[in-house]
Write a protein that holds these residues in place. Structure first.
Motif, PDB file in Angstrom:
ATOM      1  N   GLN A  50     -17.653  -4.772  -5.992  1.00  0.00           N
ATOM      2  CA  GLN A  50     -17.866  -4.436  -4.585  1.00  0.00           C
ATOM      3  C   GLN A  50     -17.849  -5.653  -3.681  1.00  0.00           C
ATOM      4  N   LYS A  51     -18.443  -6.768  -4.113  1.00  0.00           N
ATOM      5  CA  LYS A  51     -18.545  -7.941  -3.250  1.00  0.00           C
ATOM      6  C   LYS A  51     -17.184  -8.540  -2.918  1.00  0.00           C
ATOM      7  N   LYS A  52     -16.146  -8.216  -3.729  1.00  0.00           N
ATOM      8  CA  LYS A  52     -14.824  -8.767  -3.467  1.00  0.00           C
ATOM      9  C   LYS A  52     -14.038  -7.964  -2.443  1.00  0.00           C
ATOM     10  N   ILE A  53     -14.421  -6.707  -2.213  1.00  0.00           N
ATOM     11  CA  ILE A  53     -13.628  -5.890  -1.293  1.00  0.00           C
ATOM     12  C   ILE A  53     -14.304  -5.639   0.039  1.00  0.00           C
ATOM     13  N   GLU A  54     -15.639  -5.796   0.128  1.00  0.00           N
ATOM     14  CA  GLU A  54     -16.312  -5.446   1.375  1.00  0.00           C
ATOM     15  C   GLU A  54     -15.938  -6.386   2.513  1.00  0.00           C
ATOM     16  N   ARG A  55     -15.472  -7.600   2.191  1.00  0.00           N
ATOM     17  CA  ARG A  55     -15.096  -8.544   3.236  1.00  0.00           C
ATOM     18  C   ARG A  55     -13.856  -8.084   4.012  1.00  0.00           C
ATOM     19  N   PHE A  56     -13.074  -7.157   3.434  1.00  0.00           N
ATOM     20  CA  PHE A  56     -11.858  -6.681   4.098  1.00  0.00           C
ATOM     21  C   PHE A  56     -12.131  -5.494   5.028  1.00  0.00           C
ATOM     22  N   PHE A  57     -13.378  -5.060   5.128  1.00  0.00           N
ATOM     23  CA  PHE A  57     -13.694  -3.857   5.882  1.00  0.00           C
ATOM     24  C   PHE A  57     -14.042  -4.125   7.337  1.00  0.00           C
ATOM     25  N   SER A  58     -13.865  -5.342   7.797  1.00  0.00           N
ATOM     26  CA  SER A  58     -14.102  -5.666   9.195  1.00  0.00           C
ATOM     27  C   SER A  58     -12.859  -6.348   9.750  1.00  0.00           C
ATOM     28  N   GLY A  59     -12.837  -6.569  11.048  1.00  0.00           N
ATOM     29  CA  GLY A  59     -11.667  -7.171  11.680  1.00  0.00           C
ATOM     30  C   GLY A  59     -10.956  -6.189  12.584  1.00  0.00           C
ATOM     31  N   LYS A  60      -9.663  -6.391  12.780  1.00  0.00           N
ATOM     32  CA  LYS A  60      -8.893  -5.529  13.671  1.00  0.00           C
ATOM     33  C   LYS A  60      -8.871  -4.098  13.130  1.00  0.00           C
ATOM     34  N   PRO A  61      -8.943  -3.098  14.034  1.00  0.00           N
ATOM     35  CA  PRO A  61      -9.071  -1.701  13.594  1.00  0.00           C
ATOM     36  C   PRO A  61      -7.996  -1.245  12.618  1.00  0.00           C
ATOM     37  N   LEU A  62      -6.707  -1.522  12.921  1.00  0.00           N
ATOM     38  CA  LEU A  62      -5.632  -1.049  12.056  1.00  0.00           C
ATOM     39  C   LEU A  62      -5.715  -1.703  10.682  1.00  0.00           C
ATOM     40  N   LYS A  63      -5.928  -3.005  10.667  1.00  0.00           N
ATOM     41  CA  LYS A  63      -5.993  -3.727   9.399  1.00  0.00           C
ATOM     42  C   LYS A  63      -7.163  -3.252   8.554  1.00  0.00           C
ATOM     43  N   SER A  64      -8.350  -3.154   9.150  1.00  0.00           N
ATOM     44  CA  SER A  64      -9.527  -2.760   8.384  1.00  0.00           C
ATOM     45  C   SER A  64      -9.409  -1.320   7.895  1.00  0.00           C
ATOM     46  N   SER A  65      -8.810  -0.443   8.712  1.00  0.00           N
ATOM     47  CA  SER A  65      -8.661   0.959   8.304  1.00  0.00           C
ATOM     48  C   SER A  65      -7.693   1.093   7.135  1.00  0.00           C
ATOM     49  N   ILE A  66      -6.577   0.371   7.197  1.00  0.00           N
ATOM     50  CA  ILE A  66      -5.592   0.433   6.114  1.00  0.00           C
ATOM     51  C   ILE A  66      -6.172  -0.146   4.822  1.00  0.00           C
ATOM     52  N   LEU A  67      -6.800  -1.324   4.915  1.00  0.00           N
ATOM     53  CA  LEU A  67      -7.346  -1.957   3.718  1.00  0.00           C
ATOM     54  C   LEU A  67      -8.465  -1.118   3.106  1.00  0.00           C
ATOM     55  N   ALA A  68      -9.332  -0.546   3.962  1.00  0.00           N
ATOM     56  CA  ALA A  68     -10.431   0.269   3.449  1.00  0.00           C
ATOM     57  C   ALA A  68      -9.888   1.487   2.717  1.00  0.00           C
ATOM     58  N   SER A  69      -8.844   2.119   3.253  1.00  0.00           N
ATOM     59  CA  SER A  69      -8.261   3.291   2.601  1.00  0.00           C
ATOM     60  C   SER A  69      -7.550   2.914   1.308  1.00  0.00           C
ATOM     61  N   VAL A  70      -6.797   1.827   1.338  1.00  0.00           N
ATOM     62  CA  VAL A  70      -6.059   1.394   0.146  1.00  0.00           C
ATOM     63  C   VAL A  70      -7.020   1.039  -0.990  1.00  0.00           C
ATOM     64  N   PHE A  71      -8.099   0.331  -0.654  1.00  0.00           N
ATOM     65  CA  PHE A  71      -9.089  -0.005  -1.676  1.00  0.00           C
ATOM     66  C   PHE A  71      -9.838   1.234  -2.155  1.00  0.00           C
ATOM     67  N   GLY A  72     -10.059   2.191  -1.237  1.00  0.00           N
ATOM     68  CA  GLY A  72     -10.878   3.346  -1.567  1.00  0.00           C
ATOM     69  C   GLY A  72     -10.186   4.376  -2.424  1.00  0.00           C
ATOM     70  N   ILE A  73      -8.880   4.546  -2.262  1.00  0.00           N
ATOM     71  CA  ILE A  73      -8.168   5.624  -2.953  1.00  0.00           C
ATOM     72  C   ILE A  73      -8.295   5.567  -4.474  1.00  0.00           C
ATOM     73  N   PRO A  74      -8.105   4.421  -5.127  1.00  0.00           N
ATOM     74  CA  PRO A  74      -8.210   4.435  -6.596  1.00  0.00           C
ATOM     75  C   PRO A  74      -9.634   4.397  -7.122  1.00  0.00           C
ATOM     76  N   LEU A  75     -10.619   4.070  -6.264  1.00  0.00           N
ATOM     77  CA  LEU A  75     -11.984   3.945  -6.762  1.00  0.00           C
ATOM     78  C   LEU A  75     -12.523   5.303  -7.207  1.00  0.00           C
ATOM     79  N   PRO A  76     -13.170   5.356  -8.343  1.00  0.00           N
ATOM     80  CA  PRO A  76     -13.674   6.633  -8.868  1.00  0.00           C
ATOM     81  C   PRO A  76     -15.033   6.980  -8.293  1.00  0.00           C
TER      82      PRO A  76
END
Length: 427
Positions: free
Chosen positions: A41-67
Motif C-alpha cells: 500500500q505505501k508504494k501506491i498511495e503517493r500516486f493518489f494526489s496531484g492533477k485530477p486526471l492523472k490521479s484518477s487514472i492512476l488510482a483506477s489502474v492500481f485499483g482494478i487488479p487489487l483483490p
C-alpha cells in the motif's frame, strides 16, 4: 419434482459451479498474494494526489487488479485519503477497485467467458476515472486539513515476501471473501435447482426493466466481486438479459449500505453523491451497450456450455482437486480466524493486579471499534494508530471488535479522532 430430486440437483449444481471456478480462483489468489507482497500500500498511495486526471487514472489502474471487495476497499481508501490522497483519486479507487480484482477477472472468464472478463475491468476503469474527475470538480472549493504521515519503511527479505504471498493469498484473503463466496455459490445453486430455465424470458420484461430491478436490489445489499459471478451466470441461464447480469456484477460489489455510510462520513455528501451516481449510470450504460449493441451469444454461450443441464460432461481431475483444495483453504481460514480470536482475548487488569506493575510507564487500553469487518480493516486501524507518537503497538481483535493499545500517556481523544477519520466508530 420430489424434494429429494431438488436437494440432489442443488448439491450437483453447487459442486459443478465450485469445480468450474476453483482452478481460476486458486490462480487468482496466488496473483493476489503477489500483488500484496511486492506492491504494498505505501508504494501506491503517493500516486493518489496531484492533477485530477492523472490521479484518477492512476488510482483506477492500481485499483482494478487489487483483490479488494467493498468490505476491504473502504477502509483502504479512507486510509489513503487520511494520508494525503485527493478526494478525486480516492473516489476513483473506491469505484474501480471493488468491481474487479485479479481473482474475480479469472473467475469471470471461467464461468462467463472472455467478453464479460474484458468488459468488467473496462467498465471499472471508465467509471473510476469519470467519478474521480467529477469529484475533483464538485469538491474543488472544499478545504482539506490533513497531514501526510510517512509509513515506517520495513524492508523484507525475498523469503519473507514469498511467505507473505501464500499467507495473504491463501489465508487472509480467503478469510475476507469466503463468507460471501459461499453465499454466492449457495444462492446460485438454489436458483439453478428451483427456477426453470428461461424463467425470466417467460416473464417477458424489457432489458431496461430487468436492469432497474437488479439495480434496486444490488445497491443496498453487499456481495463481493467473486461471489457475484455464480449468481450472474445462473441468472443468465434462467433467461435474464446479459446486460442485467452485468449490472449485478458491477453494482453489487461496488455498493452497499455500509459503504454508503462510510463514504459520506469520511469524504462528505458531494463525494458520496458522485460515487453513487457514477456507479448507477455506468452500470445501466454498460448494460444497455451489452444488450443492444453487442452479439448476445458472446455473453450467453459459455454459461450455457458450463452450467446448462444439458451439458452432461463430468468435472475434470483438475477441477475436482482444485475444488477440494479450495474447500480445505476455506475451512482452514475459519479455523485460523477462530484460533486468532482466542489468542487475542483482551487482558483485563484489575486494580490489585495493576499495583504490581506500577514501576512500568507503559499503559494498556482496550477500546471498542465498530465497523471493522476484514483483515484490511485490521491492518489500516493498526497502521494508522501506530503512527501516533504515544502508541507503541495497536492490536485489533476482529471477532471482538476491539483494539488493544500499548504506549505512554495514551491520548484517547486523539485515538478516537484517528479511528473515526478512517470511517469507523470508536467507543
Amino acid at each position: 419434482m420430489p424434494i429429494k430430486d431438488y436437494i440432489l440437483s442443488f448439491f450437483t449444481d453447487f459442486v459443478k459451479i465450485l469445480g468450474e471456478m476453483s482452478p481460476y480462483l486458486l490462480l487468482g489468489f496466488f496473483f493476489a498474494g503477489l500483488l500484496y507482497a511486492f506492491i504494498p500500500q505505501k508504494k501506491i498511495e503517493r500516486f493518489f494526489s496531484g492533477k485530477p486526471l492523472k490521479s484518477s487514472i492512476l488510482a483506477s489502474v492500481f485499483g482494478i487488479p487489487l483483490p479488494l471487495c467493498s468490505c476491504g476497499v473502504i477502509p483502504t481508501g479512507a486510509a489513503f485519503y487520511k494520508n494525503g490522497a485527493s478526494k478525486g483519486g480516492t473516489v476513483s479507487f473506491l469505484i474501480s477497485t471493488p468491481q474487479t480484482g485479479v481473482d474475480s477477472i479469472l473467475a469471470t472468464f471461467s464461468l462467463m467467458g472472455l467478453p464479460f472478463a474484458i468488459v468488467r475491468p473496462l467498465a471499472a476503469l471508465i467509471t473510476g476515472v469519470t467519478g474521480g474527475l467529477i469529484t475533483s470538480v464538485v469538491t474543488k472549493n472544499e478545504t482539506e486539513s490533513r497531514t501526510w504521515h510517512e509509513q515506517k519503511q520495513v524492508k523484507k527479505t525475498m523469503q519473507q515476501k514469498v511467505v507473505d504471498v501464500f499467507r495473504y493469498g491463501f489465508v487472509e484473503f480467503i478469510q475476507d471473501i469466503s463468507k460471501w463466496l459461499v453465499i454466492g455459490l449457495v444462492l446460485a445453486a438454489i436458483i439453478s435447482a428451483l427456477i426453470p430455465n428461461d424463467f425470466f424470458e417467460l416473464l417477458n420484461l424489457p432489458p431496461i426493466v430487468q436492469m432497474l430491478l437488479i439495480l434496486l436490489v444490488s445497491v443496498p445489499l453487499y456481495i463481493c466481486a467473486t461471489g457475484s459471478i455464480p449468481l450472474a451466470a445462473v441468472l443468465i441461464l434462467k433467461g435474464i438479459s446479459p446486460g442485467a447480469a452485468f449490472v449485478l456484477l458491477m453494482a453489487g460489489p461496488a455498493t452497499n449500505a455500509a459503504t454508503i455510510t462510510m463514504i459520506g462520513k469520511v469524504l462528505g455528501k458531494k463525494s458520496l453523491l458522485t460515487y453513487l451516481s457514477t456507479i448507477i449510470v455506468g452500470a445501466l450504460a454498460f448494460g444497455l451497450i451489452i444488450d443492444y449493441t453487442l452479439p448476445v451469444h458472446w455473453f450467453t454461450g459459455i454459461t450455457q456450455q458450463h452450467l446448462g443441464h444439458e451439458h452432461h460432461e463430468g468435472l475434470s481431475w483438475l477441477q475436482i482437486v482444485s475444488g477440494l483444495v479450495l474447500t480445505g483453504l476455506i475451512v482452514n481460514g475459519y479455523y485460523q480466524k477462530y484460533r486468532s480470536a482466542k489468542k487475542q482475548k483482551p487482558v483485563v487488569i484489575n486494580q490489585q493486579t495493576a499495583s504490581q506493575f506500577t514501576f512500568s510507564p507503559i499503559a494498556t487500553k482496550v477500546v471498542r471499534v465498530d465497523g471493522m469487518t476484514c483483515n484490511h480493516c485490521k491492518a489500516n486501524v493498526e497502521t494508522n494508530l501506530e503512527k501516533l507518537s504515544f502508541v507503541d503497538s495497536a492490536k485489533v481483535n476482529l471477532s471482538e471488535k476491539t483494539v488493544t493499545l500499548e504506549g505512554t500517556k495514551i491520548d484517547m481523544d486523539t485515538v478516537k479522532e484517528t479511528i473515526n477519520s478512517l470511517g469507523y466508530t470508536c467507543r
